[in-house]
Design a protein around this motif. Structure first.
Motif, PDB file in Angstrom:
ATOM      1  N   MET A 160     -29.985  -4.326  15.576  1.00  0.00           N
ATOM      2  CA  MET A 160     -28.347  -3.897  15.382  1.00  0.00           C
ATOM      3  C   MET A 160     -28.804  -2.842  16.193  1.00  0.00           C
ATOM      4  SD  MET A 160     -25.429  -3.270  12.741  1.00  0.00           S
ATOM      5  CE  MET A 160     -25.236  -1.603  12.796  1.00  0.00           C
ATOM      6  N   ALA A 161     -28.142  -2.109  17.828  1.00  0.00           N
ATOM      7  CA  ALA A 161     -28.788  -0.503  17.866  1.00  0.00           C
ATOM      8  C   ALA A 161     -27.681  -0.351  18.500  1.00  0.00           C
ATOM      9  CB  ALA A 161     -29.812  -1.528  18.718  1.00  0.00           C
ATOM     10  N   LEU A 162     -27.619   1.400  18.409  1.00  0.00           N
ATOM     11  CA  LEU A 162     -26.669   1.954  18.636  1.00  0.00           C
ATOM     12  C   LEU A 162     -26.566   2.575  20.360  1.00  0.00           C
ATOM     13  CD1 LEU A 162     -23.525   2.762  18.465  1.00  0.00           C
ATOM     14  CD2 LEU A 162     -24.361   4.907  16.856  1.00  0.00           C
ATOM     15  N   MET A 163     -25.847   2.124  21.497  1.00  0.00           N
ATOM     16  CA  MET A 163     -25.878   2.412  22.613  1.00  0.00           C
ATOM     17  C   MET A 163     -25.931   3.859  23.362  1.00  0.00           C
ATOM     18  SD  MET A 163     -24.956  -0.893  25.126  1.00  0.00           S
ATOM     19  CE  MET A 163     -24.986  -2.390  24.746  1.00  0.00           C
ATOM     20  N   ALA A 164     -26.507   4.884  24.196  1.00  0.00           N
ATOM     21  CA  ALA A 164     -26.770   5.812  24.112  1.00  0.00           C
ATOM     22  C   ALA A 164     -25.351   6.766  24.377  1.00  0.00           C
ATOM     23  CB  ALA A 164     -27.793   6.806  25.015  1.00  0.00           C
ATOM     24  N   ASN A 165     -24.686   5.519  24.756  1.00  0.00           N
ATOM     25  CA  ASN A 165     -23.141   5.968  25.334  1.00  0.00           C
ATOM     26  C   ASN A 165     -22.146   4.557  24.896  1.00  0.00           C
ATOM     27  OD1 ASN A 165     -23.573   3.209  27.051  1.00  0.00           O
ATOM     28  ND2 ASN A 165     -22.642   4.091  28.754  1.00  0.00           N
ATOM     29  N   ALA A 166     -22.525   4.864  23.796  1.00  0.00           N
ATOM     30  CA  ALA A 166     -21.683   3.656  22.857  1.00  0.00           C
ATOM     31  C   ALA A 166     -20.324   4.661  22.861  1.00  0.00           C
ATOM     32  CB  ALA A 166     -22.064   3.295  20.990  1.00  0.00           C
ATOM     33  N   ALA A 167     -18.993   3.666  23.234  1.00  0.00           N
ATOM     34  CA  ALA A 167     -17.492   4.321  22.920  1.00  0.00           C
ATOM     35  C   ALA A 167     -16.443   4.267  21.711  1.00  0.00           C
ATOM     36  CB  ALA A 167     -16.439   4.361  23.614  1.00  0.00           C
ATOM     37  N   LEU A 168     -16.489   5.994  20.747  1.00  0.00           N
ATOM     38  CA  LEU A 168     -16.236   5.609  19.459  1.00  0.00           C
ATOM     39  C   LEU A 168     -14.882   5.992  19.903  1.00  0.00           C
ATOM     40  CD1 LEU A 168     -16.299   5.868  16.353  1.00  0.00           C
ATOM     41  CD2 LEU A 168     -16.022   8.276  16.204  1.00  0.00           C
ATOM     42  N   ILE A 169     -13.711   4.297  19.253  1.00  0.00           N
ATOM     43  CA  ILE A 169     -12.442   4.819  19.895  1.00  0.00           C
ATOM     44  C   ILE A 169     -11.766   4.621  18.565  1.00  0.00           C
ATOM     45  CG2 ILE A 169     -11.227   3.150  20.509  1.00  0.00           C
ATOM     46  CD1 ILE A 169     -12.644   1.616  21.711  1.00  0.00           C
ATOM     47  N   ILE A 170     -10.994   6.115  18.033  1.00  0.00           N
ATOM     48  CA  ILE A 170     -10.417   6.135  17.065  1.00  0.00           C
ATOM     49  C   ILE A 170      -8.934   5.905  17.114  1.00  0.00           C
ATOM     50  CG2 ILE A 170      -9.677   8.564  15.048  1.00  0.00           C
ATOM     51  CD1 ILE A 170     -12.471   9.522  16.224  1.00  0.00           C
ATOM     52  N   VAL A 174     -19.026  -4.037  10.314  1.00  0.00           N
ATOM     53  CA  VAL A 174     -20.108  -2.528  10.046  1.00  0.00           C
ATOM     54  C   VAL A 174     -19.194  -1.456   8.810  1.00  0.00           C
ATOM     55  CG1 VAL A 174     -21.698  -3.628  11.659  1.00  0.00           C
ATOM     56  CG2 VAL A 174     -20.140  -1.400  11.769  1.00  0.00           C
ATOM     57  N   ASP A 175     -20.415  -0.891   8.169  1.00  0.00           N
ATOM     58  CA  ASP A 175     -20.220  -0.097   7.395  1.00  0.00           C
ATOM     59  C   ASP A 175     -20.984   1.430   8.078  1.00  0.00           C
ATOM     60  OD1 ASP A 175     -22.686   0.527   6.594  1.00  0.00           O
ATOM     61  OD2 ASP A 175     -22.483  -0.385   4.679  1.00  0.00           O
ATOM     62  N   THR A 176     -19.853   2.470   7.956  1.00  0.00           N
ATOM     63  CA  THR A 176     -20.885   3.702   8.730  1.00  0.00           C
ATOM     64  C   THR A 176     -21.822   4.282   8.124  1.00  0.00           C
ATOM     65  OG1 THR A 176     -17.848   4.391   7.907  1.00  0.00           O
ATOM     66  CG2 THR A 176     -20.034   6.036   8.434  1.00  0.00           C
ATOM     67  N   THR A 177     -22.380   3.067   6.914  1.00  0.00           N
ATOM     68  CA  THR A 177     -24.233   3.640   7.294  1.00  0.00           C
ATOM     69  C   THR A 177     -25.242   2.731   7.664  1.00  0.00           C
ATOM     70  OG1 THR A 177     -23.450   4.121   4.957  1.00  0.00           O
ATOM     71  CG2 THR A 177     -25.980   3.608   5.328  1.00  0.00           C
ATOM     72  N   GLN A 178     -24.234   2.121   8.694  1.00  0.00           N
ATOM     73  CA  GLN A 178     -25.300   0.597   9.143  1.00  0.00           C
ATOM     74  C   GLN A 178     -25.328   1.321  10.978  1.00  0.00           C
ATOM     75  OE1 GLN A 178     -23.240  -2.580   7.939  1.00  0.00           O
ATOM     76  NE2 GLN A 178     -24.934  -4.096   8.418  1.00  0.00           N
ATOM     77  N   ILE A 179     -23.761   2.403  11.100  1.00  0.00           N
ATOM     78  CA  ILE A 179     -23.814   2.988  12.544  1.00  0.00           C
ATOM     79  C   ILE A 179     -24.767   3.941  12.175  1.00  0.00           C
ATOM     80  CG2 ILE A 179     -21.990   3.646  14.174  1.00  0.00           C
ATOM     81  CD1 ILE A 179     -21.595   1.200  14.213  1.00  0.00           C
ATOM     82  N   LEU A 180     -24.588   4.942  11.518  1.00  0.00           N
ATOM     83  CA  LEU A 180     -25.824   6.116  11.644  1.00  0.00           C
ATOM     84  C   LEU A 180     -26.405   5.865  12.004  1.00  0.00           C
ATOM     85  CD1 LEU A 180     -23.452   8.182   8.900  1.00  0.00           C
ATOM     86  CD2 LEU A 180     -22.999   8.531  11.704  1.00  0.00           C
ATOM     87  N   THR A 181     -27.398   5.014  11.097  1.00  0.00           N
ATOM     88  CA  THR A 181     -28.853   4.538  11.454  1.00  0.00           C
ATOM     89  C   THR A 181     -28.652   3.837  12.347  1.00  0.00           C
ATOM     90  OG1 THR A 181     -27.975   2.244   8.976  1.00  0.00           O
ATOM     91  CG2 THR A 181     -28.770   4.807   8.311  1.00  0.00           C
TER      92      THR A 181
END
Length: 185
Positions: A1-11, A176-183
C-alpha cells in the motif's frame, strides 16, 4: 500500500448542518479528529485537497442553501488553492466536474473521508471505483447515523457504517484506517 505524491483527499459534506441533532445518533465520535489529522497531513505534504459541499434541493434539508447549515464548519474551511466541488446529489462525481478535475491534474488515487458513510461517501466511492480511480475509504474518518432498513428494522449507526464499508471493500474501494494512510508515504 503506497500513497501517491498527488493522491487527492476528498472531504465530503463537513458542513454545519451535519451536526444538527435531528439527524439522530451517529457512530465514530472521533471521525472529525481523524479527518483533521488527514487534512493536516495533506496540507503539509502539499497534496491536493478537495472539499465537497452539498447544496440540497430540499428546503427541509440541513444543507438547504438558504440557511447556515450549508456552510462549512470553521475547522474544515477550504484554504486558497484547495478545490471546492458543489453537489446536489450524494455522488460527488454526478454533474460536478470532479472527474475532469482529477483527470486533468493526472490524479489516479483518491482518499475519501466524511459523511454520511451510507450516503455520500458510499456513492462517491462507488463512482470513483467504477471510473477507474484507485479509491481508499478511511473508515475511522467517516460516520453515519441510525437508520431503518428496507424492512423497517432499526439499525444502529455502527451497523449502517459497517454494511456500507462492506459494500465498498474490494469491489469499489479499499477500506483502511487513518494510521494506514498516515504511514503509507
Amino acid at each position: 500500500m503506497a500513497l501517491m505524491a498527488n493522491a487527492a483527499l476528498i472531504i465530503i459534506d463537513q458542513q454545519k448542518g451535519i451536526l444538527h441533532p435531528r439527524l439522530g445518533p451517529r457512530n465514530n465520535p472521533q471521525a472529525e479528529e481523524r479527518m483533521l489529522e488527514l487534512l493536516r497531513h495533506w496540507r503539509r505534504s502539499e497534496r491536493p485537497v478537495i472539499h465537497v459541499q452539498h447544496l440540497s434541493r430540499s428546503e427541509d434539508s440541513v444543507f438547504w442553501p438558504q440557511q447556515s447549515g450549508v456552510e462549512f464548519q470553521e475547522r474544515f474551511q477550504p484554504l486558497p488553492g484547495e478545490h471546492l466541488i458543489q453537489k446536489q446529489v450524494p455522488d460527488a462525481f454526478c454533474s460536478t466536474g470532479l472527474e475532469s478535475l482529477l483527470r486533468e491534474a493526472g490524479i489516479a488515487q483518491v482518499v475519501i473521508v466524511g459523511v454520511a458513510t451510507h450516503n455520500s461517501v458510499e456513492s462517491t466511492a462507488r463512482s470513483a471505483g467504477n471510473l477507474g480511480f484507485e479509491t481508499w475509504v478511511v473508515h475511522d474518518a467517516c460516520f453515519t447515523f441510525d437508520k431503518a432498513d428496507f424492512f423497517g428494522h432499526a439499525r444502529s449507526a455502527e451497523e449502517v457504517h459497517g454494511m456500507s464499508l462492506g459494500n465498498l471493500q474490494g469491489e469499489y474501494a479499499t477500506v483502511v484506517d487513518t494510521t494506514q494512510i498516515l504511514t503509507a508515504d
